[in-house]
Design an enzyme around this catalytic site. Sequence first.
Site, PDB file in Angstrom:
ATOM      1  N   ARG A   3      -5.948 -14.241 -27.236  1.00  0.00           N
ATOM      2  CA  ARG A   3      -6.698 -15.051 -28.202  1.00  0.00           C
ATOM      3  C   ARG A   3      -6.348 -14.458 -29.550  1.00  0.00           C
ATOM      4  O   ARG A   3      -6.513 -13.256 -29.764  1.00  0.00           O
ATOM      5  CB  ARG A   3      -8.191 -14.986 -27.917  1.00  0.00           C
ATOM      6  CG  ARG A   3      -8.513 -15.471 -26.499  1.00  0.00           C
ATOM      7  CD  ARG A   3      -9.984 -15.745 -26.302  1.00  0.00           C
ATOM      8  NE  ARG A   3     -10.312 -15.846 -24.880  1.00  0.00           N
ATOM      9  CZ  ARG A   3     -10.340 -16.986 -24.186  1.00  0.00           C
ATOM     10  NH1 ARG A   3     -10.086 -18.134 -24.764  1.00  0.00           N
ATOM     11  NH2 ARG A   3     -10.661 -16.981 -22.906  1.00  0.00           N
ATOM     12  N   ASP A  61      -8.325 -26.240 -24.600  1.00  0.00           N
ATOM     13  CA  ASP A  61      -8.507 -27.073 -25.797  1.00  0.00           C
ATOM     14  C   ASP A  61      -8.376 -26.281 -27.102  1.00  0.00           C
ATOM     15  O   ASP A  61      -7.888 -26.810 -28.108  1.00  0.00           O
ATOM     16  CB  ASP A  61      -9.823 -27.856 -25.739  1.00  0.00           C
ATOM     17  CG  ASP A  61     -11.031 -26.959 -25.569  1.00  0.00           C
ATOM     18  OD1 ASP A  61     -10.859 -25.747 -25.320  1.00  0.00           O
ATOM     19  OD2 ASP A  61     -12.158 -27.468 -25.685  1.00  0.00           O
ATOM     20  N   VAL A  77       9.272 -25.155 -17.153  1.00  0.00           N
ATOM     21  CA  VAL A  77       9.764 -25.395 -18.526  1.00  0.00           C
ATOM     22  C   VAL A  77      11.166 -24.785 -18.664  1.00  0.00           C
ATOM     23  O   VAL A  77      12.104 -25.435 -19.150  1.00  0.00           O
ATOM     24  CB  VAL A  77       8.789 -24.785 -19.569  1.00  0.00           C
ATOM     25  CG1 VAL A  77       9.416 -24.759 -20.961  1.00  0.00           C
ATOM     26  CG2 VAL A  77       7.482 -25.576 -19.594  1.00  0.00           C
ATOM     27  N   ASP A 135     -11.811 -29.231 -17.729  1.00  0.00           N
ATOM     28  CA  ASP A 135     -12.646 -29.850 -18.765  1.00  0.00           C
ATOM     29  C   ASP A 135     -11.824 -30.494 -19.877  1.00  0.00           C
ATOM     30  O   ASP A 135     -12.258 -30.554 -21.022  1.00  0.00           O
ATOM     31  CB  ASP A 135     -13.604 -28.789 -19.363  1.00  0.00           C
ATOM     32  CG  ASP A 135     -12.849 -27.609 -19.958  1.00  0.00           C
ATOM     33  OD1 ASP A 135     -11.636 -27.490 -19.728  1.00  0.00           O
ATOM     34  OD2 ASP A 135     -13.488 -26.799 -20.664  1.00  0.00           O
ATOM     35  N   ARG A 192     -19.229 -23.074 -18.123  1.00  0.00           N
ATOM     36  CA  ARG A 192     -20.265 -22.942 -19.151  1.00  0.00           C
ATOM     37  C   ARG A 192     -20.747 -24.315 -19.637  1.00  0.00           C
ATOM     38  O   ARG A 192     -21.913 -24.530 -19.872  1.00  0.00           O
ATOM     39  CB  ARG A 192     -19.686 -22.153 -20.334  1.00  0.00           C
ATOM     40  CG  ARG A 192     -20.627 -21.074 -20.759  1.00  0.00           C
ATOM     41  CD  ARG A 192     -20.031 -20.056 -21.669  1.00  0.00           C
ATOM     42  NE  ARG A 192     -19.946 -18.783 -21.011  1.00  0.00           N
ATOM     43  CZ  ARG A 192     -18.866 -18.020 -20.958  1.00  0.00           C
ATOM     44  NH1 ARG A 192     -17.758 -18.409 -21.531  1.00  0.00           N
ATOM     45  NH2 ARG A 192     -18.893 -16.865 -20.345  1.00  0.00           N
ATOM     46  N   THR A 244      -6.258 -24.443 -17.413  1.00  0.00           N
ATOM     47  CA  THR A 244      -7.602 -23.860 -17.401  1.00  0.00           C
ATOM     48  C   THR A 244      -8.263 -24.211 -16.071  1.00  0.00           C
ATOM     49  O   THR A 244      -8.045 -25.316 -15.555  1.00  0.00           O
ATOM     50  CB  THR A 244      -8.462 -24.370 -18.587  1.00  0.00           C
ATOM     51  OG1 THR A 244      -9.833 -24.052 -18.344  1.00  0.00           O
ATOM     52  CG2 THR A 244      -8.387 -25.880 -18.761  1.00  0.00           C
ATOM     53  N   ASP A 277     -11.338 -24.758 -15.540  1.00  0.00           N
ATOM     54  CA  ASP A 277     -12.583 -25.525 -15.682  1.00  0.00           C
ATOM     55  C   ASP A 277     -12.447 -27.041 -15.492  1.00  0.00           C
ATOM     56  O   ASP A 277     -13.437 -27.744 -15.341  1.00  0.00           O
ATOM     57  CB  ASP A 277     -13.201 -25.272 -17.062  1.00  0.00           C
ATOM     58  CG  ASP A 277     -13.742 -23.858 -17.171  1.00  0.00           C
ATOM     59  OD1 ASP A 277     -14.103 -23.295 -16.125  1.00  0.00           O
ATOM     60  OD2 ASP A 277     -13.790 -23.329 -18.298  1.00  0.00           O
ATOM     61  N   GLY A 309      -7.595 -18.435 -22.014  1.00  0.00           N
ATOM     62  CA  GLY A 309      -7.851 -17.865 -20.678  1.00  0.00           C
ATOM     63  C   GLY A 309      -6.713 -18.196 -19.732  1.00  0.00           C
ATOM     64  O   GLY A 309      -6.181 -19.299 -19.766  1.00  0.00           O
TER      65      GLY A 309
HETATM   66  P1  ATP Z   1      -9.914 -21.467 -22.454  1.00  0.00           P
HETATM   67  O1  ATP Z   1     -10.209 -22.878 -21.990  1.00  0.00           O
HETATM   68  O2  ATP Z   1      -9.536 -20.585 -21.358  1.00  0.00           O
HETATM   69  O3  ATP Z   1     -10.970 -20.882 -23.349  1.00  0.00           O
HETATM   70  P2  ATP Z   1      -8.498 -22.051 -24.852  1.00  0.00           P
HETATM   71  O4  ATP Z   1      -7.093 -22.433 -25.122  1.00  0.00           O
HETATM   72  O5  ATP Z   1      -9.542 -23.088 -25.162  1.00  0.00           O
HETATM   73  O6  ATP Z   1      -8.561 -21.593 -23.347  1.00  0.00           O
HETATM   74  P3  ATP Z   1      -9.361 -20.409 -27.085  1.00  0.00           P
HETATM   75  O7  ATP Z   1      -9.659 -18.964 -27.153  1.00  0.00           O
HETATM   76  O8  ATP Z   1     -10.383 -21.383 -27.509  1.00  0.00           O
HETATM   77  O9  ATP Z   1      -8.853 -20.684 -25.600  1.00  0.00           O
HETATM   78  O10 ATP Z   1      -8.043 -20.687 -27.992  1.00  0.00           O
HETATM   79  C1  ATP Z   1      -6.864 -19.918 -27.800  1.00  0.00           C
HETATM   80  C2  ATP Z   1      -6.248 -19.609 -29.123  1.00  0.00           C
HETATM   81  O11 ATP Z   1      -5.894 -20.844 -29.791  1.00  0.00           O
HETATM   82  C3  ATP Z   1      -7.155 -18.879 -30.112  1.00  0.00           C
HETATM   83  O12 ATP Z   1      -7.221 -17.506 -29.880  1.00  0.00           O
HETATM   84  C4  ATP Z   1      -6.466 -19.211 -31.433  1.00  0.00           C
HETATM   85  O13 ATP Z   1      -5.356 -18.354 -31.628  1.00  0.00           O
HETATM   86  C5  ATP Z   1      -5.959 -20.630 -31.201  1.00  0.00           C
HETATM   87  N1  ATP Z   1      -6.917 -21.567 -31.812  1.00  0.00           N
HETATM   88  C6  ATP Z   1      -8.066 -22.037 -31.305  1.00  0.00           C
HETATM   89  N2  ATP Z   1      -8.711 -22.820 -32.205  1.00  0.00           N
HETATM   90  C7  ATP Z   1      -7.941 -22.827 -33.319  1.00  0.00           C
HETATM   91  C8  ATP Z   1      -8.059 -23.424 -34.605  1.00  0.00           C
HETATM   92  N3  ATP Z   1      -9.117 -24.186 -34.927  1.00  0.00           N
HETATM   93  N4  ATP Z   1      -7.075 -23.208 -35.487  1.00  0.00           N
HETATM   94  C9  ATP Z   1      -6.011 -22.442 -35.180  1.00  0.00           C
HETATM   95  N5  ATP Z   1      -5.845 -21.841 -33.999  1.00  0.00           N
HETATM   96  C10 ATP Z   1      -6.790 -22.015 -33.069  1.00  0.00           C
END
Ligand code: ATP
Length: 328
Positions: A76, A107, A27, A134, A176, A130, A132, A15
Amino acid sequence: MPKTIKKIAVLTSGGDSPGMNAAIRSVVRTCAYHNVECVGVYRGYEGLIDGEFEVLDARSVKGIINKGGTFLKSARSKEFRTVEGRKKAYENIVKAEIDGLVVIGGDGSFTGAMIFNQEFDFPVMGIPGTIDNDIVGTSHTLGFDTALNTVVDAIDKIRDTASSHNRLFFVEVMGRDVGHIALNVGIAGGAEEILIPEEDLGLERLVDSLNRSRKSGKSSSIVVVAEGDKIGKNIFELKDYVDENMEGYDVRVSVLGHMQRGGAPSCFDRVLASRMGVKAVESLLEGKSNYMVGLINNIMELTPLENAIKGKTKINLELLRVSDIMST
Ligand code: ATP
């Protein structure tokens, strides 16, 4: 001896959050400062797999510190969750002679980075982006402060219409699994009650509190509800419950939704993004890998990605108490 780093790639994943552009800028400029090449990767891990790279210099990131969203786009990626997908990404990285990767995301993005590091022994560094808040290892994630300001602004506006009509508003905010946004904006927006995932207030207490507030002469009420709050299955069911169990209330619902992610980053987030970008690049150059940069006691620190992912942030009990006292 770790390999000398001459080229660093940066991507935004998951996100989006306000401040991501400012972090990319930092960066890129820190790389330029240290005479290291920098490559922007479009669409997160999707772009890594498809080889969507663009060389960025200090001037390519002009005029973006004040812009919400991320000009590198975010995505994603299902394919990055597979070994084959990550292998393709690694092959592109080798072809482009990239020596280190900065991942700006949440995360999930850090989990992907950690797995990538384990599989290919490739240097990675995380910047927590993010709204949140979190993620363990930083008092503030990038975008949290801006989101708070955006939501408080919205609540102030809702209050204007609520008090003109003696209405009760349930306002749903993001969160959430965690109530950091709800708790902070609830206090700042003068909410009568704040419903968060970490605490089950109970419907009866909510009704009691609203009755008390009406008896004490309040002409309008705002209840801030985090998406994952424990008592209502959803905010519309809360409204139905109050409609059925309390007389004389004109109840309305406002779901703030994605507007909470947008907007120009606050001054705090721009400074935080700039500090995080510098720390991320310089840590890679020092041979460190598999960490997330974060703000702890106003100092930039590193936390192993593993701890950042596994940990669970705690709600601030002092804030909970303050909100109770303020709704008297
Ligand atoms: P947000 O907090 O906004 O949800 P996020 O980084 O947690 O952000 P996710 O959709 O959970 O968002 O993860 C982003 C991307 O990271 C995923 O679409 C995937 O490509 C990669 N990713 C997440 N988990 C894994 C995993 N277990 N193995 C490999 N890649 C992963």
